[in-house]
Design a protein around this motif. Structure first.
Motif, PDB file in Angstrom:
ATOM      1  N   ALA A   1       0.825  -1.213   0.000  1.00 44.33           N
ATOM      2  CA  ALA A   1       0.000   0.000   0.000  1.00 44.33           C
ATOM      3  C   ALA A   1       0.858   1.260   0.000  1.00 44.33           C
ATOM      4  O   ALA A   1       0.494   2.257  -0.641  1.00 44.33           O
ATOM      5  CB  ALA A   1      -0.935  -0.011   1.209  1.00 44.33           C
TER       6      ALA A   1
ATOM      7  N   VAL B   1      -7.163  -2.594  -0.858  1.00 44.17           N
ATOM      8  CA  VAL B   1      -6.302  -1.827   0.041  1.00 44.17           C
ATOM      9  C   VAL B   1      -5.317  -0.981  -0.759  1.00 44.17           C
ATOM     10  O   VAL B   1      -5.141   0.220  -0.514  1.00 44.17           O
ATOM     11  CB  VAL B   1      -5.555  -2.769   1.010  1.00 44.17           C
ATOM     12  CG1 VAL B   1      -4.529  -1.990   1.830  1.00 44.17           C
ATOM     13  CG2 VAL B   1      -6.549  -3.464   1.928  1.00 44.17           C
ATOM     14  N   ARG B   2      -4.673  -1.594  -1.731  1.00 41.69           N
ATOM     15  CA  ARG B   2      -3.715  -0.852  -2.538  1.00 41.69           C
ATOM     16  C   ARG B   2      -4.403   0.211  -3.390  1.00 41.69           C
ATOM     17  O   ARG B   2      -3.889   1.323  -3.548  1.00 41.69           O
ATOM     18  CB  ARG B   2      -2.928  -1.818  -3.433  1.00 41.69           C
ATOM     19  CG  ARG B   2      -1.804  -2.532  -2.711  1.00 41.69           C
ATOM     20  CD  ARG B   2      -0.996  -3.375  -3.681  1.00 41.69           C
ATOM     21  NE  ARG B   2      -1.582  -4.688  -3.861  1.00 41.69           N
ATOM     22  CZ  ARG B   2      -1.304  -5.496  -4.874  1.00 41.69           C
ATOM     23  NH1 ARG B   2      -0.465  -5.106  -5.836  1.00 41.69           N
ATOM     24  NH2 ARG B   2      -1.844  -6.695  -4.966  1.00 41.69           N
TER      25      ARG B   2
END
Length: 316
Positions: A114, A240-241
């Protein structure tokens, strides 16, 4: 090895002398390129990259030089054309346009987290902010019109499932074309994949290969990068990324309502662009010792992007 134009030591030494950077210590071809010939050059006064431009109109090279000067002056970690002692940036070697640039530190990231994606979102935001007030004009040769024309040519060579997927995507591009072109614009990298960025740990130290850079919708640049940096091994978007990249970008430049509406479309457009360009490369270099990326990777991602669950944050 993807070096289309091999070079000898004597011709390199003659070419490099006017830069005043000392004696040539060593050089080697770079295998990762798919469009240009690139070489690592070691001179007494530092490490450099030499690029022989193999594809694209020569008249566009002043655009690349000017854009990288703008981004270098904005303190972004990009290469830029070195000048000879007479002030010349664009030269010729082995009958090809040639540029010498500083070699940036760091290494490529195969499995980004991330924080890497935060850095990429911020970098894209800074490129766009640095250029949107005075956009340097260059129409990409892999734009929407090219996708429609090349896609139509490729349909006859695809099986029925892939053909229908592409046919639907081309229809969508035709339907949304004018609205896409009306989105907020700036200068774009337009090819910011993992192999075009270098890191030391989670610190971005360099972004390279601006030879697809152009003027166009900023959202397209983000879609191209997110499709690579935020895809998991199955090709699906890693939430998430993706949220890390989009949030970092939006903190610098908030998205518009029109961009939010067209976001799923733009992710699919970006898949079409690289599916088609990889098909073209695979056909052109079949049987040759040239690095060819798998066209099927973006066919698969296009199929997965028919449903997009990650929305743009903070759309105005």
């Amino acid at each position: 090895m993807s070096v289309f134009t091999p070079l000898s030591r004597p011709e390199l030494e003659t070419f490099l002398a006017p830069y005043g950077l000392g004696r040539l210590r060593d050089f080697q071809g770079i295998a990762a390129g798919t469009e240009n010939s690139n070489f690592f050059i070691s001179l007494e006064k530092g490490e450099f990259v030499l690029t022989l431009v193999e594809r694209g109109p020569v008249q566009d090279l002043p655009f690349f030089i000017e854009l990288l000067d703008v981004l270098h002056e904005a303190d972004l970690p990009v290469p830029y054309a070195l000048r000879t002692t007479d002030g010349v940036a664009l030269r010729e070697l082995a009958g090809k346009p040639a540029l010498l640039q500083p070699r940036l530190p760091g290494k490529h990231i195969k499995e980004p987290n991330a924080q890497h994606c935060v850095q990429m979102g911020e970098f894209l935001g800074h490129i766009h902010l640095a250029t949107r007030g005075h956009v340097l004009t260059r129409k990409t040769d892999r734009g929407l019109d090219w996708m429609l024309e090349e896609g139509d040519r490729q349909l006859a060579m695809l099986d029925s499932g892939a053909g229908q997927l592409l046919r639907d995507a081309l229809a969508e591009i035709g339907h949304y074309k004018e609205r896409i072109l009306a989105l907020p614009r700036a200068n774009l990298h337009a090819d910011l994949f993992r192999d075009n960025a270098m890191f030391e740990g989670t610190h971005l130290t360099g972004v390279i290969d601006f030879y697809n850079a152009c003027s166009g919708p900023m959202l397209y640049d983000l879609a191209i990068s997110l499709n690579d940096w935020c895809s998991d091994d199955s090709g699906k978007i890693d939430a998430v990324r993706a949220r890390a990249m989009l949030g970092a970008y939006a903190a610098l430049r908030p998205f518009t309502a029109a961009e939010a509406e067209l976001w799923p479309v733009m992710l699919r457009v970006a898949c079409v662009r690289f599916w088609l360009s990889r098909l073209v490369a695979a056909q052109a270099f079949a049987g040759m010792d040239v690095l060819i990326h798998d066209p099927g990777e973006f066919k698969h991602r296009l199929a997965l992007r028919q449903k997009v669950e990650i929305a743009l944050p903070f759309a105005l």
